[in-house]
Enzyme design. Structure first.
Site, PDB file in Angstrom:
ATOM      1  N   PHE B 114       0.849  -1.200   0.000  1.00 58.81           N
ATOM      2  CA  PHE B 114       0.000   0.000   0.000  1.00 58.81           C
ATOM      3  C   PHE B 114       0.886   1.252   0.000  1.00 58.81           C
ATOM      4  CE2 PHE B 114      -2.338   3.364   2.332  1.00 58.81           C
ATOM      5  CZ  PHE B 114      -3.239   3.640   1.317  1.00 58.81           C
ATOM      6  N   GLN B 115       0.604   2.137  -0.921  1.00 60.73           N
ATOM      7  CA  GLN B 115       1.354   3.382  -1.094  1.00 60.73           C
ATOM      8  C   GLN B 115       2.838   3.151  -1.313  1.00 60.73           C
ATOM      9  OE1 GLN B 115       0.085   6.192   1.983  1.00 60.73           O
ATOM     10  NE2 GLN B 115      -1.466   6.911   0.544  1.00 60.73           N
ATOM     11  N   LYS B 164       9.465   2.407   6.608  1.00 57.29           N
ATOM     12  CA  LYS B 164       8.865   2.650   7.919  1.00 57.29           C
ATOM     13  C   LYS B 164       9.490   1.781   9.013  1.00 57.29           C
ATOM     14  CE  LYS B 164       4.429   2.912  10.241  1.00 57.29           C
ATOM     15  NZ  LYS B 164       2.994   2.672  10.088  1.00 57.29           N
ATOM     16  N   MET B 471       1.422  33.835 -21.591  1.00 56.22           N
ATOM     17  CA  MET B 471       2.620  33.604 -22.383  1.00 56.22           C
ATOM     18  C   MET B 471       2.324  32.686 -23.577  1.00 56.22           C
ATOM     19  SD  MET B 471       5.645  34.398 -22.912  1.00 56.22           S
ATOM     20  CE  MET B 471       6.673  34.996 -21.587  1.00 56.22           C
TER      21      MET B 471
END
Ligand code: TPP
Ligand code: MG
Lengths: 177, 571
Positions: B114-115, B164, B471
């Site tokens: 996850f992530q 982690k 621009m």
């Protein structure tokens, strides 16, 4: 600025499309990817790449043969040297560096064909490393040109597989690889 | 676990404190929670942003305004990828930054946890260096190396990805640790041979020009560069990022050169017989068509990064080193030149081709920026976004000091202006910071108004609202028969009300007659951030203009009457 050492291409190197580059790198994850990106970004094709551990622990050697626009070569060597994990990057194109390569060639052959094959093997100083009923495995090392030559001669037989190690090289005398 | 053993996260924060980090800009998430937790007990102030891109540009603005690395902390996956634009921006402009990203636990790496995002791979091309921390014991060494790499030599962003389990687990390594960077060295003052060659070239020059690049700002070489210009009687021109490297109000300074530079800076560069680039990489916005760039001039290139030599132009002399140290070593070797004739020619161009704009027929951005310059007189830090307003700000706002001009040059990142100004306001709380932004770019990171409001920063956000991606509209008008495609910002909110919704004081400038009064009010406002919305004419063009891929002599000074060919340069 990470370039502790880099040697820049001379005239011969700048005009050749084919380059031999050696790198001395810290053996960190990702170093290969970073090196490969320098080549691909500038449209260089890596023909062969050999990575092996260096004499110093924690370091690796990379020998790269590559083709691409010689105009970009100086830039590329500098960009390689700039990578933090690259200790030095040297272009050996045109140097008298000693280089060698190994090839393994597997041939399918009948017993009738063996005799001629073994003659070729002997002539080239190659060696049969696997002898089976209907196949032979040959090991040969030497210059890439020599490997190309034996491959051509064996071309009239049925070549099942070829694996080449890619060039490795070392600068002669006191020069640094 | 023994309660006295620090976690990886705690050790990391101690390392950051030891590096002198004051602020971390970031946004939290699962994989980074241990690090955010360790920040609770730290002296480092955490600035919560509204988007990770905002955090990255704030760290960038902090770094540009101080010269010290800005620090970012975000979570894994999308948190990390949201910083990629910020990394590119810092990488292209050599800005020191350390970006710390959370990562999923090491066991899950490569398994689509996850992530999980393989951020080190995603960012290889936009960092100076990066690390994936695999052992908590490496944290002290890696942190030291990250700051050293980010801040020295040619600065740049360094990414540190921390799984982690590493930040949460114990870290037994001591706080101090040796760096191990055998492949990294920092050039200093150039070789004596090259210095002599450069001195010889300079002494035989008749029409010298000094090209002041970002390297002058980074190495704090302002004094040396000005001394050299005065000794030689050489006009100075500046790149977009070199603004402030030398005082732009100095009589020898001609302002910015290049695509939208002043006509006199470009004419002087074009006519020079010697151009000495100091910490500039001869960007294509300056050289235009490379094969024809200043063929009549000899060139000297001073750069800390040898990979810049011969990359664009091939100079007669290259000096590898830190701009300040090189110039200080060069100065004693250089004798005064008599360039009075040359300077007279340059002054004639300055008179003949001044920057100009119309004060009638609606409010003009140039008018607002010209008056902003007159009002602030170099006192304020100016950050810009990207677009027409950026070029006008570069033309009209004369920067007198290094690190007072923050603009995304190499990447041209819309959305940079406001967060960069916020980062600078944290870094230098005693100074006003004006963010000059377009209505388009502002909306890319406008949520950071909240960050400015919460911390009551001295940020003054001037929105040049032309209701266009101006621009691009200019290019379409000039080169694509005015076939407008994807440039109309219909649906813009009322920016005054938007600011008010954040509790921010807002002003509006509608007419030329309002400019001075409203700008002064905004300048004097000292209760916190404010927004000034300048409702300018919709269609206006930035001149002078050298189309991409053209040469300095192709400069268009005023709006042409005939149709222009499509530019050959990349953008
Ligand atoms: C992130 C990003 N997307 C697109 C562009 C291309 N681009 C360059 S200038 C510009 C227009 C900017 O419009 P605005 O912010 O309103 O400023 P203006 O030019 O009108 O002053 C665009 C779209 C860019 N530089 N950055
Ligand atoms: Mg606009």
């Amino acid at each position: 600025m990470s370039a502790v050492v880099h040697s820049l291409p001379d005239e011969a190197q700048r005009t050749s499309d084919f380059h031999r580059i050696s790198l001395f790198v810290k053996n960190e994850p990702g170093v290969l990817a970073r090196v490969a990106m320098v080549f691909s970004r500038r449209g260089y094709n890596i023909e062969s790449l050999v990575v092996s551990t260096a004499a110093r622990e924690g370091y690796s050697r990379m020998t790269i043969t590559s083709s691409g626009d010689p105009e970009t070569l100086e830039q590329m060597i500098k960009q390689l040297a700039k990578l933090v994990d690259v200790v030095h990057a040297i272009d050996h194109t045109g140097d008298a560096a000693y280089e060698t390569e190994i090839a393994l060639i597997k041939l399918r052959c009948s017993s009738d064909e063996r005799h001629e094959i073994l003659q070729i093997v002997e002539h080239f100083g190659a060696k049969v490393v696997d002898f089976a009923r209907d196949s032979l495995m040959i090991r040969i090392y030497g210059s890439s040109e020599k490997l190309d030559a034996i491959r051509d001669l064996l071309g009239k037989f049925e070549i099942a597989e070829i694996v080449r190690s890619g060039k490795i090289l070392m600068a002669r005398g006191r020069a640094t690889t | 676990m023994d309660s006295k053993v620090a976690t990886g996260a705690e050790r990391l924060i101690e390392c950051l404190e030891a590096e002198g980090v004051e602020y971390i800009f970031g946004l939290s998430g699962g994989a980074a929670i241990p690090i955010f937790d360790a920040l609770v007990d730290s002296s480092i102030k955490l600035i919560l942003t509204r988007h990770e891109q905002g955090a990255a540009h704030m760290a960038d603005g902090y770094a540009r305004a101080t010269g010290r690395p800005g620090v970012v902390l975000v979570t894994s996956g999308p948190g990390a990828t949201n910083t990629v634009t910020g990394l590119l921006t810092a990488h292209m402009d050599s800005v020191p930054m350390v970006v710390i990203t959370g990562q999923c636990v090491t066991d899950m790496l490569g398994k689509d946890g996850f992530q999980e995002a393989d951020v080190t791979s995603i960012t290889y091309a936009v960092v100076k260096h990066s690390y994936l921390v695999r052992r908590s014991g490496d944290i002290p060494r890696i942190t030291r190396e990250a700051f050293h790499l980010a801040g020295t030599g040619r600065p740049g962003p360094v990414l540190v990805d921390i799984p982690k389990n590493i930040s949460q687990g114990p870290c037994l390594a001591p706080l101090t640790s040796e760096m191990d960077l055998p492949g990294y060295s920092i050039p200093s003052h150039g070789s004596p041979d090259n210095l002599d060659e450069a001195a010889a070239l300079l002494s035989s020059a008749q029409r010298p020009v000094l090209l002041v690049g970002h390297g002058v700002v980074i190495s704090e070489a302002s004094k040396a560069v000005t001394q050299l210009a005065e000794r030689l009687g050489a006009p100075m021109v500046s790149t977009l990022l070199g603004k402030g490297g030398a005082d732009e109000t100095h009589p020898l300074h001609l302002g910015m050169l290049g695509m939208h530079g002043t006509a006199y800076a470009n004419k002087a560069t074009d006519a020079a017989d010697l151009i000495m680039s100091i910490g500039s990489r001869w960007d294509d916005r300056i050289t235009g068509k490379l094969d024809e760039f200043c063929l009549g001039a000899k060139k000297i290139h001073v750069d800390i990064d040898p990979a810049e030599f011969n990359k664009m132009v091939v100079p007669e002399v290259c000096i590898e080193g830190d701009a300040r140290l090189v110039l200080e070593a060069l100065l004693p070797l250089v004798d005064p030149l008599d360039t009075s004739e040359w300077l007279a020619r340059v002054e004639a161009w300055r008179k003949k081709y001044p920057l100009k704009y119309r004060k009638q027929g609606g409010l003009r951005a140039q008018h607002v920026l010209d008056r902003l310059d007159a009002l602030t007189q170099g006192r304020a830090i100016i950050s810009t976004d990207v677009g027409q307003h950026q070029m006008w700000a570069a033309q009209f706002c004369k920067v007198t000091e290094s690190k007072n001009w923050l603009s995304s040059g190499g990447a041209g990142t819309m959305g940079f202006g406001l967060p960069a100004a916020i980062g600078a306001a944290f870094a230098r709380p005693d100074q006003d910071v004006w963010a000059v932004v377009g209505d388009g770019g502002f909306q890319m990171t406008q949520a950071e108004l909240a960050t400015a409001a919460i911390h009551n920063l001295r940020v003054k956000c001037l929105i040049i609202n032309n209701n266009y991606l101006g621009m691009v509209r200019q290019w379409q008008e000039l080169f694509f028969e005015n076939r407008l495609s994807g440039v109309d910002l219909e649906g813009n909110p009322d920016f005054v009300k938007l600011a008010q919704a954040y509790g921010i004081k807002a002003f509006r400038i509608k007419r030329p007659g309002d400019v001075d009064r409203i700008l002064s009010q905004a300048d004097a406002y000292d209760e916190g951030p404010c927004v000034v919305v300048a409702e300018v004419v919709k269609e206006d063009n930035v001149f002078p203009f050298i189309p991409a891929g053209a040469t300095l002599s192709d400069m268009i000074i005023e709006k042409p009457t005939e149709k222009l060919a499509k530019p050959t340069g990349s953008t």
